[in-house]
Design a protein around this motif. Sequence first.
Motif, PDB file in Angstrom:
ATOM      1  N   MET A  97       0.830  -1.225   0.000  1.00  0.00           N
ATOM      2  CA  MET A  97       0.000   0.000   0.000  1.00  0.00           C
ATOM      3  C   MET A  97       0.857   1.266   0.000  1.00  0.00           C
ATOM      4  N   PRO A 108       1.424   3.743   4.094  1.00  0.00           N
ATOM      5  CA  PRO A 108       0.658   4.946   4.443  1.00  0.00           C
ATOM      6  C   PRO A 108       0.822   5.287   5.928  1.00  0.00           C
ATOM      7  N   GLU A 132     -10.505   2.528   1.002  1.00  0.00           N
ATOM      8  CA  GLU A 132     -10.028   3.609   0.126  1.00  0.00           C
ATOM      9  C   GLU A 132      -8.951   3.094  -0.817  1.00  0.00           C
ATOM     10  N   TRP A 133      -8.088   2.245  -0.273  1.00  0.00           N
ATOM     11  CA  TRP A 133      -6.986   1.724  -1.088  1.00  0.00           C
ATOM     12  C   TRP A 133      -7.470   0.652  -2.085  1.00  0.00           C
ATOM     13  N   THR A 134      -8.273  -0.295  -1.607  1.00  0.00           N
ATOM     14  CA  THR A 134      -8.683  -1.380  -2.522  1.00  0.00           C
ATOM     15  C   THR A 134      -9.480  -0.845  -3.703  1.00  0.00           C
ATOM     16  N   GLN A 193      -9.010   1.569  -5.424  1.00  0.00           N
ATOM     17  CA  GLN A 193      -8.160   2.142  -6.482  1.00  0.00           C
ATOM     18  C   GLN A 193      -7.414   1.076  -7.277  1.00  0.00           C
TER      19      GLN A 193
END
Lengths: 406, 407
Positions: free
Chosen positions: A272, A275, A302-304, A306
Amino acid sequence: MSESKPGALGGIKVLDFGQMVSAPYCAKLFSDYGADVIKVESPGGDAARAMGPFPGDQPHPEKSGLYFINNTNKRGITCDVARAAGRDLFTRLLAWADVLIENNLPQQMQAWGLDYAGIAAINPRLVAISITPFGQTGPYSAWNGYDLNAYHLSGASSRYCGRPGEMPLQHGTFSADYFGAVAGASWGLAAVYGRDLVGGGQQLDVSCAEAIAAAFIGGQNIGGYAQDGRFDKRTGVGLPQGAPATIMPCKDGHVWMLALEPGQWNGLRKVMGDPDWADLDMFQNMKTRAENADVIYSFLHEWTMQHTKMEIQQKCQAAGCPITAVYTVAEAAEQPHLKARDYFVDMQHPELGKLKNLGAPFKLPACPGGPTRPAPLLGQHNDEVYGSVLGLNAGEIAALRQEGAI
Amino acid sequence: MNANALPLQGIRVVNFGWVWAGPVTGQTLSFLGAEVFKVESRARVDMTRNLPPFAEGKPSPDRSLSNHACWAGNGSVSLNLKEPEALQLVKDLIAQSDVVIENFGPGVMERLGLGYAELCKLKQDIILFSMPGAGLYGPMKDLRTYGLSLTSTTGLDSLVGYKGGDPVPVENAFSDPYSGIFGAFAIIAALNHRRNSGDGQHIDFSQQEAVMQMVGPAYMDYVLNGRSGGPKSNEHPLGAAAPHGVFPCKGDDRWISIVVASDDEWHKLLAALKHPEWLKVTEFATHEQRLLHIDTLHALLGEWTAQFDDRELADLLQGFGVAAAPVLNVGDLLGDPHFQARKTYIEVTHPLGFKETIYGAYVKTSRSKPVIRPGPTIGQDNDTVFKKILGLSEARYNDLVERQVIY
């Protein structure tokens, strides 16, 4: 078809007197590994023939996908056991067979005069595998039932599948039927293998509900409940005691997020891009991450969102983290790994044409198994079986056909 | 010798299986009469031995109740395989065995010096049963999964959930006991082949492929129609029955499952409900109509079921021949009259003195009655294996224990 090497179960003679999933799939395990399996259908045919999926959703008794996939490598005959002449033919086949596999309700078998006591009198060496939702004995044994009823009786859904306060969920397929099928196959094959040792045939009574209630739910839960009187229910989260451990949406579908041990978590952090939020104290072990599930899952979300599922799988796996894509059926069916292992096989069917099928469920290098011959058409092998197995001549077969026994 | 002969009597199994799936394979073979020895070590205790709850609430690797239920039937020998002498002892045992089970990742057995080629030197017709997550070869053979996420690579997880919604995870590894039991079939098939041919073999049992067999019906819809299914609550996997669902009953989190698969069963349902006007509408008149209006049908039926106790309603509907059953929770299982009558769960006394409830023979057999023993303590069969089977002297045995080779 190549029949140069006899299958692992070569020489074992089986009657499949089942419908739909449990008994037919159990019998398919025998036929796909080399046993001589005769599927006996009533003149109306296995109910699976009416279930589909059908090409273009056009019902046709010879084009059911469910029937196709669970009846490979079998010979198919019709026999109306409700008629005296049909019942007589069936009992002669019982005398021929080593194994009977069936999933009729016990009272139905009794009504046909085919309960186990009667069968054992005809062929004491026969191994009879009976697979029903509830089994041959016990207060629910006479209940009408299907896969869904059996699965939900086992405790599996209440314990492990669905959101709290909402309805418990089934397992996406005929899970109880399949579980009962493999249990019946294992125990039944052992009973044939050791038949001389134990002194003859016997009945294997499989309750699909019980098999799951024991080996899945019982194994993990019953000791604790019996001792402490406490039990858990479904949470809607993959693993509530640790995080991340659940299915999450991503850019193009879903991923099974799993990063519990420190090495796995650090791998995920790296993927990731380290972060800042991941440095927080509360995220440094799987238990405190689970205690702060809402926070961590919203950061992860939020990350997945993207990234694509395959990108997430590849990068996380490379970083030592056991995260996988949630493959759709289409993606699983086209998976390069499974193709490289020859898990999908080409078959030719008289009505369905050329099409793919799932191959052998496990690989026996010395005596490979797997489907080679398509599921039989209704009554396709009547002449062959009644002629060569029971020794009837063409006139006798014609007469039986005439009176509706075949 | 037991007068009650079991079909796999005389078969000896060395089980390196750990956690859940491999031990269930050993358990199944043991229920069927095989002599099964799990190889484990105090040097690296299996994580499932440390899972609570513990017998009498006392934490110990020999008191995990879930571990005992899942491993019951397996014997146990303890060997620290990092020690060359331990490795030799396990080889000596394999030389006198029929089957070896392992569920490590691909290549681990080779690194231990116990690859198939090596085992064949010890016992020419040995059957090695490997059950890695995704098989012994192929581009994803080293894919890391847990039992509960392995299903994600088969398409199965994509089918579980509320209708039209996201997939909902199954919160434990259905694939472990499923593959464990399935694995026993593979092993007995190989034993049958050995009997016919004299040859052993190395079985490649990919848990992914075994589980994907269950996706067969949905796979066929992809093959025939290019469709990839999705979550649909409790509707029929092939959309071929209505009603087909789980409906609320009186009380907290009480539910009933109801299936109507034919016109005949529909008429039975109508009779059970005393032919209410709300079910006799044209929208529900035929099988096709009921499938088309399944959401409305389920909603109306749910309003009706909510007035009843789940068990009373199941009895009422079954009285008319309608397929219905209560949705049980874990707390219901032990006292359920059906599971009690079938002795699904049994209480056994553990050699350490406590009582524990485990499951018994999950298939009922009319001739051969399995002997159900409690979960194994670490190394409980060391004496039998090392002194009786391998013939070690007392002094040599004690020395190996002393030096934590047998450990």
